[in-house]
Design a protein around this motif. Sequence first.
Motif, PDB file in Angstrom:
ATOM      1  N   LEU A   1      24.207 -15.898  82.488  1.00  0.00           N
ATOM      2  CA  LEU A   1      23.190 -16.060  83.527  1.00  0.00           C
ATOM      3  C   LEU A   1      22.721 -14.703  84.042  1.00  0.00           C
ATOM      4  CD1 LEU A   1      24.589 -19.106  85.527  1.00  0.00           C
ATOM      5  CD2 LEU A   1      22.730 -19.066  83.837  1.00  0.00           C
ATOM      6  N   LEU A   2      23.637 -13.772  84.133  1.00  0.00           N
ATOM      7  CA  LEU A   2      23.286 -12.420  84.577  1.00  0.00           C
ATOM      8  C   LEU A   2      22.277 -11.767  83.625  1.00  0.00           C
ATOM      9  CD1 LEU A   2      24.116 -10.670  86.982  1.00  0.00           C
ATOM     10  CD2 LEU A   2      25.851  -9.634  85.540  1.00  0.00           C
ATOM     11  N   GLU A   3      22.339 -12.128  82.376  1.00  0.00           N
ATOM     12  CA  GLU A   3      21.382 -11.592  81.391  1.00  0.00           C
ATOM     13  C   GLU A   3      19.947 -11.971  81.734  1.00  0.00           C
ATOM     14  OE1 GLU A   3      22.517 -12.623  77.398  1.00  0.00           O
ATOM     15  OE2 GLU A   3      24.521 -11.785  77.658  1.00  0.00           O
ATOM     16  N   TRP A   4      19.770 -13.066  82.453  1.00  0.00           N
ATOM     17  CA  TRP A   4      18.420 -13.489  82.821  1.00  0.00           C
ATOM     18  C   TRP A   4      17.829 -12.634  83.930  1.00  0.00           C
ATOM     19  CZ3 TRP A   4      15.187 -15.980  79.981  1.00  0.00           C
ATOM     20  CH2 TRP A   4      15.689 -16.750  78.933  1.00  0.00           C
TER      21      TRP A   4
ATOM     22  N   ALA B   1      13.843 -15.930  86.596  1.00  0.00           N
ATOM     23  CA  ALA B   1      14.754 -14.883  87.067  1.00  0.00           C
ATOM     24  C   ALA B   1      15.092 -15.023  88.551  1.00  0.00           C
ATOM     25  CB  ALA B   1      14.179 -13.504  86.768  1.00  0.00           C
ATOM     26  N   GLN B   2      14.104 -15.250  89.399  1.00  0.00           N
ATOM     27  CA  GLN B   2      14.346 -15.357  90.845  1.00  0.00           C
ATOM     28  C   GLN B   2      15.292 -16.509  91.171  1.00  0.00           C
ATOM     29  OE1 GLN B   2      12.929 -12.094  92.108  1.00  0.00           O
ATOM     30  NE2 GLN B   2      13.333 -13.527  93.712  1.00  0.00           N
ATOM     31  N   GLU B   3      15.083 -17.635  90.519  1.00  0.00           N
ATOM     32  CA  GLU B   3      15.935 -18.790  90.803  1.00  0.00           C
ATOM     33  C   GLU B   3      17.368 -18.562  90.326  1.00  0.00           C
ATOM     34  OE1 GLU B   3      14.481 -22.753  90.449  1.00  0.00           O
ATOM     35  OE2 GLU B   3      12.402 -22.048  90.358  1.00  0.00           O
ATOM     36  N   ILE B   4      17.508 -17.893  89.214  1.00  0.00           N
ATOM     37  CA  ILE B   4      18.861 -17.585  88.726  1.00  0.00           C
ATOM     38  C   ILE B   4      19.525 -16.572  89.649  1.00  0.00           C
ATOM     39  CG2 ILE B   4      20.169 -16.511  86.855  1.00  0.00           C
ATOM     40  CD1 ILE B   4      18.288 -17.975  84.914  1.00  0.00           C
ATOM     41  N   GLU B   5      18.768 -15.598  90.118  1.00  0.00           N
ATOM     42  CA  GLU B   5      19.319 -14.632  91.063  1.00  0.00           C
ATOM     43  C   GLU B   5      19.840 -15.345  92.313  1.00  0.00           C
ATOM     44  OE1 GLU B   5      17.703 -10.464  92.298  1.00  0.00           O
ATOM     45  OE2 GLU B   5      16.912 -11.947  93.721  1.00  0.00           O
ATOM     46  N   THR B   6      19.067 -16.254  92.841  1.00  0.00           N
ATOM     47  CA  THR B   6      19.478 -17.017  94.024  1.00  0.00           C
ATOM     48  C   THR B   6      20.759 -17.798  93.744  1.00  0.00           C
ATOM     49  OG1 THR B   6      17.189 -17.190  94.769  1.00  0.00           O
ATOM     50  CG2 THR B   6      18.757 -18.779  95.686  1.00  0.00           C
TER      51      THR B   6
ATOM     52  N   GLN C   1      17.624  -9.376  83.486  1.00  0.00           N
ATOM     53  CA  GLN C   1      17.202  -8.161  82.794  1.00  0.00           C
ATOM     54  C   GLN C   1      15.740  -7.842  83.052  1.00  0.00           C
ATOM     55  OE1 GLN C   1      18.450  -9.313  78.814  1.00  0.00           O
ATOM     56  NE2 GLN C   1      20.063  -7.777  78.891  1.00  0.00           N
ATOM     57  N   ASP C   2      14.986  -8.837  83.420  1.00  0.00           N
ATOM     58  CA  ASP C   2      13.570  -8.636  83.738  1.00  0.00           C
ATOM     59  C   ASP C   2      13.191  -9.640  84.810  1.00  0.00           C
ATOM     60  OD1 ASP C   2      10.809  -8.460  83.906  1.00  0.00           O
ATOM     61  OD2 ASP C   2      10.537  -8.200  81.751  1.00  0.00           O
ATOM     62  N   MET C   3      13.024  -9.146  86.024  1.00  0.00           N
ATOM     63  CA  MET C   3      12.738 -10.048  87.142  1.00  0.00           C
ATOM     64  C   MET C   3      11.314 -10.588  87.102  1.00  0.00           C
ATOM     65  SD  MET C   3      15.580 -10.538  88.570  1.00  0.00           S
ATOM     66  CE  MET C   3      15.094 -11.432  90.033  1.00  0.00           C
ATOM     67  N   ASN C   4      10.542 -10.196  86.112  1.00  0.00           N
ATOM     68  CA  ASN C   4       9.214 -10.769  85.925  1.00  0.00           C
ATOM     69  C   ASN C   4       9.270 -12.091  85.166  1.00  0.00           C
ATOM     70  OD1 ASN C   4       7.677  -8.608  87.152  1.00  0.00           O
ATOM     71  ND2 ASN C   4       8.364  -7.381  85.417  1.00  0.00           N
ATOM     72  N   TRP C   5      10.421 -12.406  84.580  1.00  0.00           N
ATOM     73  CA  TRP C   5      10.566 -13.680  83.897  1.00  0.00           C
ATOM     74  C   TRP C   5      10.514 -14.795  84.948  1.00  0.00           C
ATOM     75  CZ3 TRP C   5      15.352 -11.727  80.782  1.00  0.00           C
ATOM     76  CH2 TRP C   5      14.920 -10.942  79.708  1.00  0.00           C
TER      77      TRP C   5
ATOM     78  N   HIS D   1      14.923 -20.192  77.357  1.00  0.00           N
ATOM     79  CA  HIS D   1      13.719 -19.352  77.370  1.00  0.00           C
ATOM     80  C   HIS D   1      13.330 -19.112  78.827  1.00  0.00           C
ATOM     81  CE1 HIS D   1      11.471 -23.055  78.208  1.00  0.00           C
ATOM     82  NE2 HIS D   1      12.178 -23.611  77.241  1.00  0.00           N
ATOM     83  N   LYS D   2      12.396 -18.204  79.040  1.00  0.00           N
ATOM     84  CA  LYS D   2      12.060 -17.772  80.401  1.00  0.00           C
ATOM     85  C   LYS D   2      11.333 -18.820  81.244  1.00  0.00           C
ATOM     86  CE  LYS D   2       8.123 -15.122  78.707  1.00  0.00           C
ATOM     87  NZ  LYS D   2       7.567 -13.774  78.591  1.00  0.00           N
ATOM     88  N   PHE D   3      11.006 -19.947  80.642  1.00  0.00           N
ATOM     89  CA  PHE D   3      10.392 -21.048  81.391  1.00  0.00           C
ATOM     90  C   PHE D   3      11.301 -22.274  81.451  1.00  0.00           C
ATOM     91  CE2 PHE D   3       6.811 -18.586  79.702  1.00  0.00           C
ATOM     92  CZ  PHE D   3       6.116 -18.338  80.874  1.00  0.00           C
TER      93      PHE D   3
END
Length: 127
Positions: free
Chosen positions: A35-38, A47-52, A40-44, A10-12
Motif C-alpha cells: 500500500l505504501l508503494e501507492w 493515492a490520497q485515499e490510501i494515504e488516509t 510513490q506519486d501523489m498525483n495518482w 491500477h491507479k483508478f
Amino acid sequence: MDIKILIPKHKFDFESVEKLKKLNLEEIKPILPELLEWLQDMNWPIAQEIETLLLSFQEQLIPYIKNVLNTNDGTWKYFLLHGLINKLPKHVLKDLKTDLERMKNSPTDDEKYEELEDILEELLEKI
C-alpha cells in the motif's frame, strides 16, 4: 480471504480501496508495504485515499517508511515527506528523527535533486 487480492491493481482501483476501508487494521497490516508503494506519486487518483488509510497505522508504518527513506527513489521520499510523514503525530515522527537528520546533513544525490532541505527542516523542528 487472501488480503493480497485487495492490493490496488491500477491507479483508478477505487473499488479495492473502498473494500480496504471496511477492514480492521490487523487485516490490512500484512499488505502495508504494498500500500505504501501507492504513495510513490501523489498525483495518482487513489493515492490520497490510501494515504488516509495508512495514517491509521502510525507507529506500525515506521519500519516501512525507513525502508523507503533508504532507497534511491527521491520522488517517493519527496511525496512521503510532504504527505504521510508530515501528517504523522510528533510522538511517531520522533522514531524517524535519525533518518531525517541523515537526509538533512548527508543527503544522497536523489535527495539533493528533490530539494528536500526545507521539508526536512520543518519536520525536524516539529520533533
